[in-house]
Design a protein around this motif. Structure first.
Motif, PDB file in Angstrom:
ATOM      1  N   LEU A 269      80.376 -31.619 -22.028  1.00 50.86           N
ATOM      2  CA  LEU A 269      80.334 -30.307 -21.390  1.00 50.86           C
ATOM      3  C   LEU A 269      81.028 -29.228 -22.202  1.00 50.86           C
ATOM      4  N   GLN A 270      81.734 -29.587 -23.241  1.00 51.37           N
ATOM      5  CA  GLN A 270      82.394 -28.575 -24.058  1.00 51.37           C
ATOM      6  C   GLN A 270      82.014 -28.750 -25.521  1.00 51.37           C
ATOM      7  N   GLY A 271      82.616 -29.726 -26.156  1.00 52.55           N
ATOM      8  CA  GLY A 271      82.250 -30.064 -27.518  1.00 52.55           C
ATOM      9  C   GLY A 271      82.498 -28.975 -28.541  1.00 52.55           C
TER      10      GLY A 271
ATOM     11  N   ALA B 118      83.785 -19.916 -24.137  1.00 50.32           N
ATOM     12  CA  ALA B 118      82.975 -19.651 -22.946  1.00 50.32           C
ATOM     13  C   ALA B 118      81.504 -19.517 -23.308  1.00 50.32           C
ATOM     14  N   VAL B 119      81.207 -18.915 -24.454  1.00 51.43           N
ATOM     15  CA  VAL B 119      79.804 -18.785 -24.872  1.00 51.43           C
ATOM     16  C   VAL B 119      79.209 -20.173 -25.095  1.00 51.43           C
ATOM     17  N   GLY B 120      79.991 -21.064 -25.667  1.00 54.22           N
ATOM     18  CA  GLY B 120      79.478 -22.398 -25.970  1.00 54.22           C
ATOM     19  C   GLY B 120      79.477 -23.335 -24.790  1.00 54.22           C
ATOM     20  N   SER B 121      80.133 -22.951 -23.728  1.00 57.48           N
ATOM     21  CA  SER B 121      80.234 -23.860 -22.590  1.00 57.48           C
ATOM     22  C   SER B 121      78.908 -23.964 -21.847  1.00 57.48           C
ATOM     23  N   GLN B 122      78.657 -25.123 -21.307  1.00 54.36           N
ATOM     24  CA  GLN B 122      77.439 -25.312 -20.533  1.00 54.36           C
ATOM     25  C   GLN B 122      77.610 -24.861 -19.097  1.00 54.36           C
TER      26      GLN B 122
END
Lengths: 141, 1327
Positions: free
Chosen positions: B273-275, B345-349
């Motif tokens: 979910l983050q990565g 936050a942009v990369g978060s799903q």
């Protein structure tokens, strides 16, 4: 097995055009089990759809950063025994800015069990550069 | 005892351990899981068995009608009360046919109870069911409980001796007669090999729930609290460096964990979910984000504590440049942290703007907390630098938290907008453009997958032989790429003659067997495009077909179909699909979470005619936009869908114009999100602070601080005003909000009902028309699946038809065939429509997606029972919910805005009022402190203004009075300074408060009396030491008594002092001692007394001398005259002379007696006997007209007295009393014991009712030779007083003219006569 038939066919795209280079990067990354080699193909913006349940990667649109992370983890945990990328299917190339490549990955799972999956890679041409937008596992019955 | 430093060391080590544990791998599953499962299982067995057994046996003639429903409803209530889980009950016939049911259980034939088992456990549609089966005479009672995925009580295989064995079992049948495929099932077998239950997984779809995520979160929270505790402890100057160790240990442990590549794929700890690779992967997973944020926050707190401590130490050297540098550094770090948060936050799903109210999602909560901490950490520094909040760490932390929460909201909003547009632009747009080729690829891939199966001919042959063709179709279809990607597709199986034998598909038109040329079905077709016609509807379909051969022999054929309609976009629209909703375990690439709502999609043709829309209200095409004019890369536009703003990306492929987008957040949405998320984050942060305080200071500290806070609020006018206003305003607002919400819910239901009724009416008419159009004039014919499919495409709603309570036809046969939806109508719907003759019922979906509403109505098809038509109101409900959500947002916002306004107004008013009162209070304190010029400027006309003016007037008056007082004081000081009289004031402890110089001179003390001296100590060595001490002792017992005594030097002498001791009216007690040197006065008085005495003596003596002289002259005259009467005269004359001489002697004797200090001869005297003895003669022979009363108390003490003197004094009193009553009266003598507080002894009162005396007479009563009688010598009472005083006692007199006189004799227990005394008369005594 379905892809295996395709693998028997010879290469269609000849020269080292950008698409071929991109395909070779994919093949190189998976043969070596080093997902970091996929990084040049990952887009700068947007997301990548990744779904390889057999390697423990759930499906979903994830950030390129996250895609690299998950692929790293997946290939670290599963030892690659072989990877073959099917030649370019001329029938599938209807869209000049979109390419679908199929590969077969043979691996050994962390508990020692051998595995074999088919993976579909979708590359899209963005600003003249091929970017990896989808890595999806197909069932390999 | 452990020293503080050692204790801190232990705490530090504990924190290190805690942090290491928090960073370590997830703990192994608890070994008690199996035991817990077994316990739960046993409990469920007992509960459900009891519940099933409690249903009364079927009585004769009873049918599963209303009576059954009543019984089942009662049973459902009973089960609902008895434990967790959603209860259901069902009644079957003995052959397994469902008769009646209640709850949400799927009635089936009872295949779960294979082998006659009494219990069964299975999972279906993501829920776990536990069933108990009781057979009665004519029926079977099934009681069930279902648990959602959140139950998480399933154990792993093999735990606790429980093992699972997989075997195929038959799934519930569909009412259409189709047989579904076998589903994998699991026997639950105990260690003894007994089968406890069967776990049936519906189509193998199961969403396991792991408890490790909760453990990770718990550990994260514990570590957060531990780190906060470290931060708090680090505020101690000597503990800061030491407590950096655990923080560094956290970072080190994290680095080791990451370096070792330990990665789990669970929700919280995995990178799924983050990565993010930012900062070496410190934001890799939600748990990593929490840990990183907490670590940064702890470091910031410790750093700030150090900076604050240094700042306090070197405040004087703190320069402005350092402040600016600190501000710049904090600002830059904050900006960096903001960028970091934005990037993550942009990369978060996840939709990081969602809160718990929307959905409880632990990973999202973890990421929110972690990123909040990342912003909070530099915010601490910024808050420290911006103002002087560094001296108030809790305030600084709170301000920083508020800023961090608002900043997080802004960054998350920005990031969400960017992420959404990127997702649509770079991912969904290309997929939509390639939708047709993707479907084609899915079809060809599916074909290859099926053809790759080497045992396909054998499976076909076996299925044809056993009649399980549908099952085979399901199995083959489920393994294709079409099914995996969620395409609307189907698979058909033909026998060797080309006849259709089995089919399965999702959301495809029902298969139409064309048997005119069955051989055509065996012709291989690689890929072709065909059109399915369903009544007037045409649907383009890609198909592929091929014969299946066993060697050279054709044993059958398989055909694949995938819809080529533009809305067959599972990647984009998976969330819309009932298939997706029905199978929560499936991993569809749904984008709802990332977009914060469903994808909005539009497809138009070259002429901009709408081909398909996922909108209920599609927006118009922007001017100039067409398939040819809009580039394939797309153009973003804002638009309105109905009244909702949407953001759409328009793009074309030359043939079609596409639009993809999402509901755009309006200002209202942003405000609503702000007011929803920020308080949520503040609550989370406040909880973190509370946990940290709890961990570092303990609950006692929190209790004390809470009380302090309550006291501060309670002690502050502004605080009380704000609290009162809050309560007074928020309560009605909350009630109003609740009422509004209730009203909205009602409104939603009414709107849905209204829309549903309209749709239902349309559907009913269309059903009838379809029947007529199909050539059926008799209503007994039930519409087919094909008809309902066509209707569903017309009205864009899924539609089901139930006859006799069972599914007769449906537009979504696949979902029923898959066993995901009950083929039996909901019991409540059946009861209300069929049994109670109702018209329509609005109910939640019975099997999946409880948010989706279904409206059911009756339709008369001529059968015995009316048929039930059910419509799914997905689109209408989504639109209504969106509108109502907007109203709810408005309501929430209005509530919060009003509350904030009220609070703001209360704070403003309270602070204004409080400031004025504080000013007034400060002025009052200043005035009390001596600042007489203090005045308060306040010209307002309200109560505080009036109070202020009153204060100013009071201050002016007080100033004037103080001036007068000061003048008087100065005058008094001058008087005291120069007065010959010594004046000493003593405090309650006997210390000198003030003393004038004369006091020192009079007392002849060794050193001057000064304030603070212990008076007794200073007068030690003074000639009057004992006298003063006695005087102070005497006056000490009665603070209200004024003592006025004359003191002589202890060692004797002529000096005399008059000492007056009076109480001082001060709270702590005190006495005023006035000393006057009366030596000269006493001497003058003595001289005057002697002169008076001499005059009196002379007068007394002169009186007898005159008769003596006259007698002597008479005798001489008779002798010279030789008077014969000489002899006779001689005798009488001599007698006269002798009598007068006796008088003279008596006068001399009395005088002698008075003048001489009698030598006391003490001996023990019984006062009772003494008084009775004296009064005995008077009592027996009282003077005429006089009543003598003697009242002597019993038990009077025996005193050491000179009995003779006391007797004489008492007799004198008695005689005086009798003589004061010439006309008779009452003489009473009373003797009582004196109180111990007064020194004990005896008090004797002699009271008469005679003439009485005036005050002047009383004042002179004890003067020698003062008498009111002609015959008295005036020495009786002085002698009596001297006799009493020689015993240490005293005589007091009370007299009222005309009413009588009372003499009081006080005889102490141990008598010590004063050195010299005059008299001691209280003012009342003198009366």
């Amino acid at each position: 097995m379905a892809i295996s038939a395709l693998l028997l066919a010879g290469p269609v795209a000849g020269a080292h055009d950008p698409l071929t280079i991109a395909r070779e990067k994919i093949a190189d990354a998976f043969r070596r089990g080093e997902a970091a080699r996929l990084r040049p193909l990952l887009p700068a913006a947007g997301r990548v759809f990744v779904s390889i349940p057999s390697l423990g990667v759930r499906g979903g649109y994830i950030s390129p950063d996250q895609c690299g992370y998950l692929m790293d983890a997946a290939l670290d945990a599963h030892a690659v025994r072989a990877f073959r990328l099917a030649p370019v299917d001329p029938d599938a190339r209807r869209d000049p800015d979109r390419h679908v490549a199929h590969g077969v990955l043979e691996f050994t799972s962390p508990d020692g069990e051998p595995g074999r999956i088919e993976i579909r890679f979708v590359l899209t041409r963005e600003d003249g550069t091929w970017r990896l937008r989808e890595v999806r596992e197909n069932r390999a019955d | 005892m452990i020293s503080p430093s050692r204790r801190r060391c232990v705490v530090g080590l504990g924190l290190v351990g805690l942090c290491l544990v928090g960073c370590g791998p997830a703990p192994a599953p608890e070994p008690s899981a199996a035991a817990r499962f077994t316990t739960i299982l046993a409990g469920l067995m007992a509960d459900t068995e009891n519940a099933a057994a409690s249903v009364a046996p079927l009585r004769g003639g009873e049918t599963p009608g209303v009576a059954a429903f009543v019984a089942l409803g009662r049973l459902r209530d009973r089960m609902r009360r008895s434990g967790p889980g959603e209860p259901s009950v069902a009644i079957w016939s003995l052959d397994g046919t469902p008769l009646a049911w209640a709850g949400s259980m799927v009635p089936s034939r009872g295949d779960e109870f294979a082998g006659g088992a009494r219990f069964a456990v299975f999972t279906r549609a993501g829920r776990t069911w536990f069933l108990s089966r009781i057979e009665q005479t004519r029926r079977v009672i099934i009681a069930a409980r279902s648990f959602g995925p959140e139950s998480a009580w399933s154990p792993a295989n093999g735990e606790g001796g429980i093992r699972f064995a997989t075997r195929p079992v038959d799934a519930p049948p569909a009412t259409s007669g189709r047989q579904t495929s076998p589903a994998p099932a699991t026997d639950l077998i105990d260690p003894d090999g007994r089968r406890l239950a069967v776990l049936v997984s519906s189509r193998g779809i199961h969403a396991p729930v792991s408890g490790s995520g909760q453990r990770h979160l718990l550990m994260g929270l514990v570590m957060l609290a531990g780190l906060f505790a470290a931060a708090r402890l680090a505020r101690r100057p000597d503990g800061t460096c030491r407590l950096l160790v655990p923080v560094l240990a956290v970072a080190g442990a994290r680095a080791v964990t990451l370096g070792m590549g330990g990665m789990s794929m669970d929700t919280l700890g995995g990178a799924a979910l983050q990565g993010s690779r930012i900062l070496f992967g410190l934001f890799r997973s939600p748990l990593d984000t929490v840990e990183t944020g907490a670590t940064l926050l702890a470091l910031a707190a410790i750093t700030m504590a150090r900076v604050a401590a240094e700042h306090r130490r070197s405040r004087s050297r703190q320069g402005a440049w350092r402040h600016v540098a600190g501000l710049l550094a904090a600002g830059i770090i904050t900006i960096g942290a903001g960028y970091l948060v934005f990037h993550v936050a942009v990369g978060s799903q996840m939709n990081l703007l969602a809160t718990a109210r929307d959905d409880v999602l632990l990973p999202r909560l973890a990421v929110q907390i972690g990123l909040l901490c990342v912003l909070w950490a530099p915010g601490l520094g910024l808050a420290h630098q911006v103002s002087r909040l560094g001296s108030r760490p809790v305030v600084a932390a709170t301000v920083a938290l508020l800023g961090a929460a608002v900043g997080f909201f802004a960054l998350a909003t920005l990031a969400r907008g960017v992420a959404r547009e990127e997702l649509i632009e770079h991912n969904l747009r290309p997929e939509l453009l390639a939708h047709e080729s993707d479907r084609l690829q899915a079809l060809t891939l599916s074909r290859r997958q099926i053809m790759a199966g080497r045992d396909l001919p054998e499976r076909l042959t076996r299925a044809f032989r056993s009649g399980h063709e549908d099952d085979l179709a399901w199995q083959l279809w489920a393994g294709t790429e079409m099914a995996r990607e969620g395409y609307r597709s189907s698979l058909e199986v033909y026998d060797a003659d080309g006849h259709l034998r089995g089919a399965f598909g999702i959301e495809m038109p029902p298969p139409v067997a064309i048997d005119d040329h069955p051989a055509d079905n065996l012709v291989a077709v690689d890929v072709a495009t065909v059109v399915f016609s369903t009544l007037s509807q045409e649907a383009p379909v890609f198909t592929s077909r091929w014969p299946v051969r066993a060697g050279q022999e054709i044993v059958g054929a398989v055909a694949l179909y995938v819809s080529n309609e533009v809305d067959n976009l599972p990647a984009l629209l998976a969330d819309h699909s009932p298939w997706t909703r029905a199978v929560p375990g499936l991993q569809w690439p749904g984008v709802t979470e990332q977009l914060g709502g469903p994808v909005l999609a539009l497809v138009r043709d070259r002429d901009n005619r709408l081909l398909w829309s996922a909108h209920a209200d599609p927006p118009p095409v922007p001017p100039g936009f067409s398939a040819a004019s809009v580039p394939s890369l797309g153009v973003w536009r804002h638009a309105l869908s109905g009244h909702h703003p949407v953001r759409l990306l328009y793009f074309g492929d030359g043939h079609r114009l596409f639009a993809l987008g999402f509901h755009h957040d309006s200002v209202l949405d942003h405000a609503g999100g702000l007011f929803r998320l920020v308080p949520f984050l503040l609550a989370v942060g406040g909880l973190a602070i509370g946990l940290a305080l709890l961990g570092s200071r303990g609950i006692r500290f929190l209790t004390v601080r809470s009380r302090e806070l309550a006291r501060q609020v309670g002690g502050s006018f502004a605080g009380k005003l704000v609290v009162a206003t809050l309560l007074a305003s928020l309560l009605p607002l909350l009630i109003l909000a609740l009422v509004l919400r209730g009203s909205l819910a009602t409104q939603r239901r009414e709107n849905l009902n209204e829309l549903g009724i309209q749709s239902l009416g349309v559907a009913e008419r269309v059903v009838r028309d379809a029947l007529v159009a199909a050539g059926s004039q008799t209503p007994d014919i039930v519409p087919t699946d094909e008809t309902l499919f066509w209707i569903s495409r017309v009205i864009r709603q899924e539609i089901d038809l139930f006859v006799n309570g069972r599914l007769a036809a449906t537009s979504r046969r696949g979902l029923y065939a898959a066993g995901l939806i009950s083929p039996v109508v909901d019991a409540d719907v059946y009861r209300r429509i069929v049994l109670e003759q109702g018209q329509n019922v609005l109910s939640p979906a019975p099997r999946f997606d409880p948010a989706a509403a279904i409206i059911s109505g009756r339709v008369d098809l001529g059968a015995v029972e009316p048929a039930i038509l059910s419509l799914s109101l997905d689109l209408q409900q989504a639109d209504i919910d969106r509108r109502l959500r907007r109203v709810r947002e408005l309501t929430d916002l209005a509530t919060i805005a009003v509350a904030l306004l009220v609070v703001g107004a209360a704070i403003a008013v309270g602070r204004g009022m409080s400031a004025r009162l504080k000013t007034l209070t400060a002025a009052t304190e200043g005035l009390a402190g001596g600042e007489e010029g203090t005045r308060v400027a306040d010209r307002s006309a309200d109560e505080v203004g009036r109070l202020t003016r009153s204060f100013n007037f009071m201050a002016t008056t007080l100033g004037e009075q103080r001036a007068v007082l000061r003048r008087r004081t100065r005058t008094l000081e001058q008087i005291l300074l120069h007065a010959p009289t010594g004046i000493v004031s003593l405090d309650g402890e006997g210390r000198v408060s003030t003393a004038n110089p004369a006091a020192t001179g009079i007392l002849h003390t060794a050193r001057p009396l000064t304030a603070g001296d212990l008076f007794r100590r200073v007068v030690a060595g003074s000639p009057y030491e004992r006298g003063v001490a006695t005087l102070l002792d005497m006056s000490g017992g009665d603070a209200s008594t004024v003592s006025d005594v004359s003191l002589a030097p202890d060692e004797g002498g002529e000096e005399r002092l008059r000492a007056i001791v009076a109480p001082l009216p001060v709270p702590a007690g005190g006495r005023l001692l006035i000393l006057e040197d009366i030596t000269q006065t006493v001497r003058s008085h003595q001289l005057a007394a002697w002169a008076e005495m001499a005059r009196s003596i002379a007068h007394e003596i002169k009186n007898p001398l005159t008769p003596i002289r006259l007698s002597a002259e008479h005798l001489l005259r008779l002798h010279e005259a030789n008077d014969p009467a000489l002899g006779e005269a001689l005798v009488s004359t001599v007698k006269t002379i002798l009598r007068q001489v006796d008088t003279l002697r008596e006068i001399a004797s009395d005088f002698s007696l008075y003048a001489r200090i009698p030598a006391l001869v003490r001996r023990p005297v019984d006062v009772t006997k003494l008084v009775n003895g004296i009064m005995e003669p008077y009592r027996h022979s009282p003077p005429r007209g006089t009543d003598v009363q003697v009242n002597v108390a019993d038990g009077l003490p025996v005193l050491e007295l000179d009995e003779r003197l006391v007797e004489r004094a008492l007799v004198n009193m008695v005689e005086n009393g009798l003589q004061a009553m010439p006309d008779g009266g009452t003489l009473s003598v009373t003797a009582v014991r004196r109180a111990q507080s007064s020194g004990g002894g005896v008090k004797i009162e002699v009271a008469d009712t005679g003439l009485g005396m005036d005050p002047q007479t009383v004042d002179r009563l004890f003067e020698p030779y003062f008498s009111t009688r002609e015959t008295g010598t005036g020495l009786g009472l002085p002698i009596a007083r001297r006799a009493i005083e020689s015993h240490g006692g005293r005589i007091t007199v009370r007299s009222v003219p005309g009413r009588g006189t009372t003499f009081v004799i006080d005889l102490p227990l141990s008598a010590t006569p004063p050195a010299a005394s005059d008299t001691s008369l209280s003012p009342e005594d003198r009366t």
